[in-house]
Design a protein around this motif. Structure first.
Motif, short mmCIF file in Angstrom:
data_model
loop_
_atom_site.label_atom_id
_atom_site.label_comp_id
_atom_site.label_asym_id
_atom_site.label_seq_id
_atom_site.Cartn_x
_atom_site.Cartn_y
_atom_site.Cartn_z
N TRP A 123 0.84 -1.20 0.00
CA TRP A 123 0.00 0.00 0.00
C TRP A 123 0.87 1.24 0.00
O TRP A 123 1.95 1.26 0.61
CB TRP A 123 -0.89 0.02 1.24
N GLY A 124 0.35 2.28 -0.66
CA GLY A 124 0.97 3.59 -0.56
C GLY A 124 0.48 4.30 0.69
O GLY A 124 -0.34 3.78 1.46
N GLN A 125 0.98 5.52 0.87
CA GLN A 125 0.66 6.29 2.07
C GLN A 125 -0.66 7.05 1.94
O GLN A 125 -1.19 7.54 2.93
CB GLN A 125 1.80 7.27 2.38
N GLY A 126 -1.18 7.16 0.74
CA GLY A 126 -2.44 7.83 0.51
C GLY A 126 -2.28 9.27 0.09
O GLY A 126 -1.30 9.93 0.44
N THR A 127 -3.26 9.76 -0.67
CA THR A 127 -3.29 11.16 -1.08
C THR A 127 -4.72 11.68 -0.94
O THR A 127 -5.67 10.99 -1.31
CB THR A 127 -2.75 11.33 -2.51
N GLN A 128 -4.84 12.87 -0.38
CA GLN A 128 -6.17 13.42 -0.09
C GLN A 128 -6.79 14.05 -1.34
O GLN A 128 -6.13 14.84 -2.04
CB GLN A 128 -6.06 14.49 1.01
N VAL A 129 -8.03 13.70 -1.58
CA VAL A 129 -8.83 14.33 -2.63
C VAL A 129 -10.04 14.96 -1.97
O VAL A 129 -10.79 14.29 -1.25
CB VAL A 129 -9.27 13.31 -3.69
N THR A 130 -10.23 16.24 -2.20
CA THR A 130 -11.35 16.96 -1.63
C THR A 130 -12.13 17.63 -2.76
O THR A 130 -11.55 18.39 -3.54
CB THR A 130 -10.90 18.02 -0.62
N VAL A 131 -13.42 17.33 -2.82
CA VAL A 131 -14.28 17.90 -3.86
C VAL A 131 -15.28 18.83 -3.19
O VAL A 131 -16.09 18.39 -2.36
CB VAL A 131 -15.01 16.80 -4.65
#
Length: 124
Positions: free
Chosen positions: A114-122
């Motif tokens: 797994w990667g560390q994640g990236t935030q997506v905000t809409v």
């Protein structure tokens, strides 16, 4: 061992687009099925999309079908998630994942890395 690093997250208005990237380490990238998941705090991690090693077969979760596209560039050891027609309910942390299983995998437990994640905000 595979290391995954996501990028491309950010803030976008509803109806807009973003492209996430996930760069993988290692020499055997084509032997891994790659997936994207997303998670909202307090909720289960949700399957978004997956792609087989050669890039010829893809599969999507119902909530993103027709709006998101998963692809990969094996020469660059990178998998992408093109997200169009974004909705506020797409807001989440997006994770890239890799599995040595040479089939489409839609469950979290089926992935090894797994990667560390990236935030997506809409925003609405």
């Amino acid at each position: 061992q595979v290391q995954l690093v996501e990028s491309g997250g950010g803030l976008v208005q509803a109806g807009g687009s973003l492209r996430l990237s996930c760069a993988a380490s290692g020499r055997t990238f084509t032997s891994y099925t790659m997936g994207w998941f997303r998670q909202v705090p307090g909720e289960e991690r949700e399957f978004v999309a997956a792609i087989l090693g050669r890039g010829d077969i893809t599969y999507y979760g119902d909530s993103v079908k027709g709006r998101f596209t998963i692809s990969r560039d094996n020469a660059k050891n990178t998998v992408y998630l093109q997200m169009n027609s974004l909705k506020p309910e797409d807001t989440a942390v997006y994770y890239c994942a890799a599995t040595g299983m040479r089939t489409i995998v839609t469950i979290r437990g089926g992935y090894d890395y797994w990667g560390q994640g990236t935030q997506v905000t809409v925003s609405s």
